[in-house]
Design a protein around this motif. Structure first.
Motif, short mmCIF file in Angstrom:
data_model
loop_
_atom_site.label_atom_id
_atom_site.label_comp_id
_atom_site.label_asym_id
_atom_site.label_seq_id
_atom_site.Cartn_x
_atom_site.Cartn_y
_atom_site.Cartn_z
N PHE A 196 55.85 40.17 27.63
CA PHE A 196 55.60 41.36 28.43
C PHE A 196 54.76 42.39 27.66
CE2 PHE A 196 59.56 39.70 30.33
CZ PHE A 196 59.13 39.59 31.64
N ALA A 197 54.98 42.46 26.36
CA ALA A 197 54.25 43.41 25.52
C ALA A 197 53.02 42.73 24.94
CB ALA A 197 55.13 43.92 24.39
N ASN A 198 51.85 43.21 25.36
CA ASN A 198 50.59 42.63 24.87
C ASN A 198 50.42 42.94 23.38
OD1 ASN A 198 47.67 42.50 24.22
ND2 ASN A 198 47.49 41.96 26.39
N ARG A 199 50.42 41.89 22.54
CA ARG A 199 50.36 42.07 21.09
C ARG A 199 49.04 42.68 20.64
NH1 ARG A 199 54.95 40.94 22.34
NH2 ARG A 199 56.44 39.75 21.06
N GLU A 200 47.96 42.39 21.35
CA GLU A 200 46.66 42.96 20.98
C GLU A 200 46.63 44.46 21.24
OE1 GLU A 200 44.24 41.47 19.32
OE2 GLU A 200 45.62 39.75 19.24
N ASP A 201 47.22 44.87 22.35
CA ASP A 201 47.30 46.31 22.64
C ASP A 201 48.18 47.01 21.60
OD1 ASP A 201 45.72 45.99 24.84
OD2 ASP A 201 47.37 45.99 26.30
#
Length: 478
Positions: A196-201
């Motif tokens: 759910f949490a975009n690692r790149e962001d």
């Protein structure tokens, strides 16, 4: 200290003066004021009443009298503020009375008798914090603003009181908590391997935050000295005029001046405000070879004070630079000082300019510039005052970084500095965790730790002990 009481205190300095301001704040502030105040527009022989008080407009000043059981205490100006449009976010009444200590005491006594209690140190600002009128860093800036003694200290406090870097930190904390909640949500779907949490962001946010936190942490060195005064050590051999220069800079006889070598055996310090920047000058013991135990201790302290300073003024006696060997000896001393304190600017002061000829001065400066071209040399006479103003101008120019722009964010609070360092350490842990692909559970813990450290600065995470410690350092009445 955290009760929702109505509090009262003198808001102006204690003692007699032209006027004094007494502040009431809390849910009963208006009721208490209505029992002791009669506005000037009321009919003759009117008594204090809530009906008369309700006729007063919010955020306006009204002339009237304070009564104690029918006896006039004083003719005053009363300002009414209605919650939440007040400094504290509560109902507030400020009474401006004549500055007699007796009058002050009588009005405060009347307020106490009618239901108020005496305010504790910083309690008005604490009310403002608890009512979300300001965050914790802004509240601390109020104390700094009151204590500011220079333009730069005033400017830093004012910037922080208006929000400073706290709004950026609040937004960062909000984003971190959002990522933390999304990562924790992933744990509920661990078997489905969803993200759910975009690692790149998250990486992008951490990279931007790293620059912000590093800049704030690095600014503490500047902010701390601008707040307390930029320390400048005056060093040199005995009898070169260090104490005379200190007296000339301060324009007073602060240090004992004598022809006897080794007069100054301990450091002498004092502050001066030059063009809005506060400097703290430190006169040190003369540096030389000696067998005197006490003088040796003074010399060791001289080096210690130089270590603590931001800039070193190394004095030379121009009358002694009458030969090449003597100039070489002084240059060796300067080089030793530079090597001992490589991170500090060393400015050479050529003193006793009034005791040499122009030709001698030209030859000495020529030799100094030739043999040590990177050394800054300023010529003056501390005794006559010639060149002292030029030295002050040079010092201000050296610290023009202290002239803050409207957008600068500088940390001057040790508590903030400590919390920022902890937040930065947690940020590095998060970055390392992402690189090592650690589990979402541990990643969320590190993100929360970073958010918690940031929350300590803005006051989004507090405890009674922390608040009590911070606000106890305020003056009563603020």
């Amino acid at each position: 200290m955290f009760k929702n009481d109505t509090i009262v205190a003198l808001a102006t300095p204690a003692g007699s003066g032209a006027i004094a301001v007494i502040r009431l704040s809390g849910p009963e502030a208006h009721d208490i004021a209505s029992r002791i105040f009669v506005p000037a527009f009321a009919k003759a022989k009117s008594k204090p009443s809530s009906k008369l008080f309700e006729r007063l407009h919010a955020n306006t000043v009204t002339l009237g009298r304070v009564y104690d059981q029918g006896r006039i205490v004083d003719e005053v100006l009363l300002t009414r503020f209605d919650a939440p449009r007040s400094y504290t976010g509560e109902h507030v009444v400020e009474i401006s009375c004549h500055g007699s200590i007796y009058i002050q005491q009588q009005i405060i006594k009347l307020c106490l008798e009618n239901g108020a209690r005496a305010a504790k140190a910083g309690e008005f600002t604490l009310q403002a914090f608890l009512n979300a009128k300001m965050d914790l860093s802004q509240a601390e800036a109020v104390a700094d603003l009151i204590a500011s003694e220079s333009e730069t200290a005033h400017q830093m406090a004012l910037q922080q009181m208006r929000g400073g870097f706290s709004s950026d930190l609040q937004e960062l904390r909000k984003q971190l908590l959002n990522f933390s909640s999304l990562i924790e949500l992933e744990l509920d779907f661990s078997e489905e391997d969803v993200e759910f949490a975009n690692r790149e962001d998250l990486k992008k946010l951490l990279s931007e935050s790293q620059q912000t936190l590093r800049k704030l942490i690095d600014s503490f060195a500047l902010g701390n000295v601008l707040k307390s005064g930029i320390p400048i050590a005056i060093v040199g051999e005995p009898n070169v005029g260090k104490s005379t220069l200190l007296n000339a800079l301060l324009n007073e006889e602060k240090a004992i001046v004598s022809d006897i070598a080794g007069t100054t055996r301990d450091s002498i310090e004092d502050d001066i405000n030059i063009e809005g920047i506060r400097f703290r000058f430190i006169d040190t013991a003369g540096i030389r070879e000696t067998t005197d135990t006490i003088e040796t201790m003074g010399i060791q302290r001289s080096y210690s004070k130089a270590e603590q300073s931001r800039l070193v003024l190394y004095l030379l006696d121009a009358t002694q630079l009458n030969s090449d060997p003597r100039i070489v000896h002084c240059l060796m001393r300067i080089q030793i000082l530079k090597e001992k304190f490589p991170d500090k600017p060393v400015v050479v002061i050529l003193n006793k300019l009034d005791q040499i000829t122009g030709l001698q001065h030209a030859e000495i400066t020529k030799q100094l510039n030739k043999r040590s071209p990177d050394t800054i040399v300023i010529s003056l006479s501390a005794k006559s005052g010639t060149g002292v103003e030029e030295l002050k101008e040079a010092l201000v120019a050296s610290f023009q970084s202290g002239a803050l722009s409207a957008d600068d964010s500088v940390v001057s609070n040790a508590r903030h500095y400590d919390a920022l360092q902890k937040a930065y350490a947690s940020l590095l842990e998060v970055q390392q965790g992402i690189a090592n692909d650690i589990s979402s559970e541990f990643l969320a813990i590190d993100i929360k730790a970073m958010a918690e450290s940031i929350g300590l600065i803005t006051g989004e995470i507090t405890n009674d002990e922390l608040l009590g410690n911070i606000f106890s350092q305020f003056c009563i009445g603020k």
